[in-house]
Write an enzyme that holds these catalytic residues in place. Structure first.
Site, short mmCIF file in Angstrom:
data_model
loop_
_atom_site.label_atom_id
_atom_site.label_comp_id
_atom_site.label_asym_id
_atom_site.label_seq_id
_atom_site.Cartn_x
_atom_site.Cartn_y
_atom_site.Cartn_z
N ASP A 154 0.81 -1.23 0.00
CA ASP A 154 0.00 0.00 0.00
C ASP A 154 0.84 1.28 0.00
O ASP A 154 0.33 2.34 -0.35
CB ASP A 154 -0.92 0.02 1.22
CG ASP A 154 -2.00 -1.04 1.16
OD1 ASP A 154 -2.17 -1.64 0.09
OD2 ASP A 154 -2.66 -1.28 2.18
N ARG B 68 -0.46 -8.73 -4.66
CA ARG B 68 0.45 -8.97 -3.53
C ARG B 68 1.50 -10.02 -3.86
O ARG B 68 2.48 -10.17 -3.11
CB ARG B 68 -0.37 -9.41 -2.31
CG ARG B 68 -1.20 -8.31 -1.70
CD ARG B 68 -0.86 -8.09 -0.24
NE ARG B 68 -1.14 -9.22 0.59
CZ ARG B 68 -2.22 -9.34 1.36
NH1 ARG B 68 -3.12 -8.39 1.39
NH2 ARG B 68 -2.39 -10.40 2.09
O1 F6P Z 1 -2.70 -3.92 3.90
C1 F6P Z 1 -2.38 -4.38 2.62
C2 F6P Z 1 -3.59 -4.84 1.88
O2 F6P Z 1 -3.05 -5.30 0.69
C3 F6P Z 1 -4.72 -3.83 1.62
O3 F6P Z 1 -4.54 -3.00 0.53
C4 F6P Z 1 -5.90 -4.76 1.43
O4 F6P Z 1 -7.10 -4.10 1.72
C5 F6P Z 1 -5.61 -5.80 2.43
O5 F6P Z 1 -4.22 -5.91 2.52
C6 F6P Z 1 -6.22 -7.16 2.16
O6 F6P Z 1 -5.87 -7.99 3.20
P1 F6P Z 1 -6.24 -9.52 3.34
O7 F6P Z 1 -5.29 -10.28 2.48
O8 F6P Z 1 -6.04 -9.81 4.79
O9 F6P Z 1 -7.64 -9.68 2.88
#
Ligand code: F6P
Length: 324
Positions: free
Chosen positions: A131, A258
């Site tokens: 982020d 990610r």
């Molecule tokens: O905090 C990083 C992030 O990638 C955010 O942009 C996103 O909303 C969140 O993680 C999603 O998290 P998870 O994988 O726990 O659903």
């Protein structure tokens, strides 16, 4: 401060490409300085449970190019309570760890700040989140890779958008921040960028979309998931109701942002952060985050990184405004 002989390192919160490069750098810098380095698996959850393993020079071979985190990660509710943090501290003492390096984002640093007030254990933070929303650093580990992933995906979507003269709303990550949407939007030449930091964009955007649709031109709008107007799917539905003739589609890029092999920039930044974090500990520093400002390593008080809000880059906002 007592002499530091054994240190722990862990990743916490959402994984980000480049975390492995940071783990590698911490481990190797620690060992080169005569320290014993331990990996705490699954973030604060693993700390509470004592899921702690010794890291050798060779344990971190061949991981610099891997996305994710070899130490695994978690978002841990138990650590939010006093009892959870006490359990975590007991484990750190059991393994005789003198200091800990946490690689993560806002939530992970909040936990570290609270724990270091309650217990006498030095924490050093390394910013790791796609982020890029941490105060005190221009870049966080994983941001650059995520941007490149978004650009690659949107370039592909653009082929369909322009072949069919369609409007695409593409949702990118950023719970409370538009860093990913803004920078990737500029890089993709998006026709619209909706981010929480910019209010009242939708009215202007609709005019532009209508004009382009009249000329049979496609459009791509990048939407940060935390935008005030709602999620991309809601914005698309509302726009469709208003303009029934538009051919609208929505794509949520989600967790592909990610994953993946980190870019050279993320690998090098993560390596710099890892080396600087161990150096800082050896220099008797505690409760700081290692950051990057104008391409120089900086130390930022950990409590500032969680208290203060990072603003999006004004120059980029202007550029987006001029070029759309
Ligand atoms: O905090 C990083 C992030 O990638 C955010 O942009 C996103 O909303 C969140 O993680 C999603 O998290 P998870 O994988 O726990 O659903």
């Amino acid at each position: 401060m007592e002499e530091i002989k054994k240190i722990g390192v862990f990743t916490s919160g959402g994984d980000a490409p480049g975390m492995n490069a940071a783990i590698r750098a911490v481990t190797r810098t620690g060992i080169r300085n005569g320290l014993e380095v331990f990996g705490i698996r699954r973030g604060y959850q693993g700390m509470i449970e004592g899921d702690i393993v010794k890291l050798e020079y060779s344990t971190v071979s061949g991981i610099i190019q891997q996305g994710g985190t070899i130490l695994h990660t978690a978002r841990c509710k138990e650590f939010m309570g006093v009892e959870g943090r006490q359990k975590a501290y007991n484990q750190l003492k059991k393994f005789k760890l003198d200091a800990v390096i946490v690689i993560g984002g806002d939530g992970s640093f909040t936990g570290a700040t609270i724990m270091s007030k309650e217990h006498d254990i030095p924490f050093i933070g390394i910013p790791g989140t796609i982020d890029n929303d941490l105060y005190g650093t221009d870049y966080t580990i994983g941001y650059d890779t995520a941007l490149n992933t978004v650009v690659c995906a949107v370039d592909k979507i653009r082929d369909t958008a322009s072949s069919h003269d369609r409007i695409f709303f593409v949702e990118v990550m950023g719970k409370e921040a538009g860093f990913v949407a803004l920078r990737s939007g500029i890089a993709c030449g998006a026709e619209g960028i909706l981010i929480p930091e910019l209010k009242g964009q939708l009215a202007r955007l609709k005019k532009l979309l209508a004009e382009r649709a009249r000329q049979n031109k496609s459009s791509i709008v990048l939407v940060a998931e935390g935008d005030d107007e709602g999620r991309a799917i809601d914005i698309a539905t509302k726009t469709q109701k208003e303009f029934p003739k538009f051919d609208i589609r929505t794509t949520i890029l989600g967790h592909i942002q990610r994953g993946g092999s980190p870019t050279a920039f993320d690998r090098v930044t993560a390596s710099r952060f890892g080396v600087a974090a161990v150096d800082a500990l050896l220099d008797d520093q505690k409760s700081i985050m290692i950051g990057l400002a104008n391409n120089e390593i900086v130390h930022v008080p950990l409590n500032k990184t969680v208290k203060l809000h990072k603003e999006v880059n004004k120059e980029l906002l202007e550029i987006a405004d001029i070029l759309i």
